[in-house]
Enzyme design. Sequence first.
Site, PDB file in Angstrom:
ATOM      1  N   HIS A   1       0.465  -0.729  -0.229  1.00 24.32           N
ATOM      2  CA  HIS A   1      -0.045  -0.326  -0.237  1.00 24.32           C
ATOM      3  C   HIS A   1       0.980   1.242   0.210  1.00 24.32           C
ATOM      4  O   HIS A   1       1.674   1.047   0.987  1.00 24.32           O
ATOM      5  CB  HIS A   1      -0.911   0.069   1.450  1.00 24.32           C
ATOM      6  CG  HIS A   1      -1.506   1.049   1.364  1.00 24.32           C
ATOM      7  ND1 HIS A   1      -1.783   2.645   1.542  1.00 24.32           N
ATOM      8  CD2 HIS A   1      -3.092   0.683   0.479  1.00 24.32           C
ATOM      9  CE1 HIS A   1      -2.931   2.929   1.329  1.00 24.32           C
ATOM     10  NE2 HIS A   1      -3.710   2.386   0.770  1.00 24.32           N
TER      11      HIS A   1
ATOM     12  N   GLU B   1      -3.398   2.292  -7.116  1.00 19.80           N
ATOM     13  CA  GLU B   1      -4.623   3.487  -6.352  1.00 19.80           C
ATOM     14  C   GLU B   1      -3.841   4.191  -6.581  1.00 19.80           C
ATOM     15  O   GLU B   1      -2.003   4.152  -6.455  1.00 19.80           O
ATOM     16  CB  GLU B   1      -4.164   3.159  -4.504  1.00 19.80           C
ATOM     17  CG  GLU B   1      -4.867   0.919  -4.385  1.00 19.80           C
ATOM     18  CD  GLU B   1      -5.128   1.838  -3.353  1.00 19.80           C
ATOM     19  OE1 GLU B   1      -5.849   2.267  -2.230  1.00 19.80           O
ATOM     20  OE2 GLU B   1      -3.893   1.800  -2.305  1.00 19.80           O
TER      21      GLU B   1
HETATM   22  P1  PGA Z   1      -9.659   5.633   0.744  1.00 20.97           P
HETATM   23  O1  PGA Z   1      -8.586   4.904   0.675  1.00 20.97           O
HETATM   24  O2  PGA Z   1     -10.534   4.486   0.065  1.00 20.97           O
HETATM   25  O3  PGA Z   1     -10.006   5.948   1.984  1.00 20.97           O
HETATM   26  O4  PGA Z   1      -9.383   6.920  -0.222  1.00 20.97           O
HETATM   27  C1  PGA Z   1      -8.606   3.364  -0.365  1.00 20.97           C
HETATM   28  C2  PGA Z   1      -7.386   3.487  -0.082  1.00 20.97           C
HETATM   29  O5  PGA Z   1      -5.688   3.533   0.919  1.00 20.97           O
HETATM   30  O6  PGA Z   1      -6.804   1.769  -0.077  1.00 20.97           O
END
Ligand code: PGA
Length: 216
Positions: A89, A136
């Site tokens: 992440h 992401e």
């Molecule tokens: P968020 O986080 O939905 O709060 O943007 C997603 C993530 O970081 O996995």
Amino acid sequence: MKLVIANWKMNMNLPETTGWLEEFTRMQKNDSLAVEVVIAPPFPYLGEVKSTGLSVGAQDVSALEKGAHTGEVGAFQIKDYCKYCIVGHSERKEDKAAVLKKRNACLKARIIPIVCFVEPADALDYYADGAVLAWEDPANISVGGNYKAKDPQEIDAEATFMKKSLPDNATLVYGGSVNRQNAKELANIVELDGVLVGNASLDPAHFMEIVEAFTL
Ligand code: PGA
């Protein structure tokens, strides 16, 4: 089947966790077979989530095998709890080599890694047979409930681009400010196999609305 993954991050204590699970399972309908719901709680609560019958994911794992590594938690220790494990992440700020080691540690332990990456052009670098890819962009990760979601059309275009570079059976989810407002549009993106939800997953009713957007 689409994946809707809750990444709780470092939120909720034990009473809050059991409360969340009670409320969510009360709202659950038995016919939602189109979606696999995965809950990724902090390590201490993996067992609590497992006891509900929901799919469990860890939020991280050690790249190391076992032994004298204080504070580390190995894949062989979480595999009895978890079907999935998030690795790499962006909040963890790990380099690609470290992320790939963790991905491989999961695969070796027969845990499905949910491998996070930022750049669409890098998708293939993070791919492995049996892994889920989670795209992401940190710019779109909600902080303090402020959603700065990407335009679903852009997500659609990038997902199509990434899927072209990946084997046919690759699984690709999107994360970053997924919420009840944009869930339906995201559910309609053909090349997207699901979503990774942070902030909006902390409220069971809000998270259920996202799950339902993917179910219906
Ligand atoms: P968020 O986080 O939905 O709060 O943007 C997603 C993530 O970081 O996995």
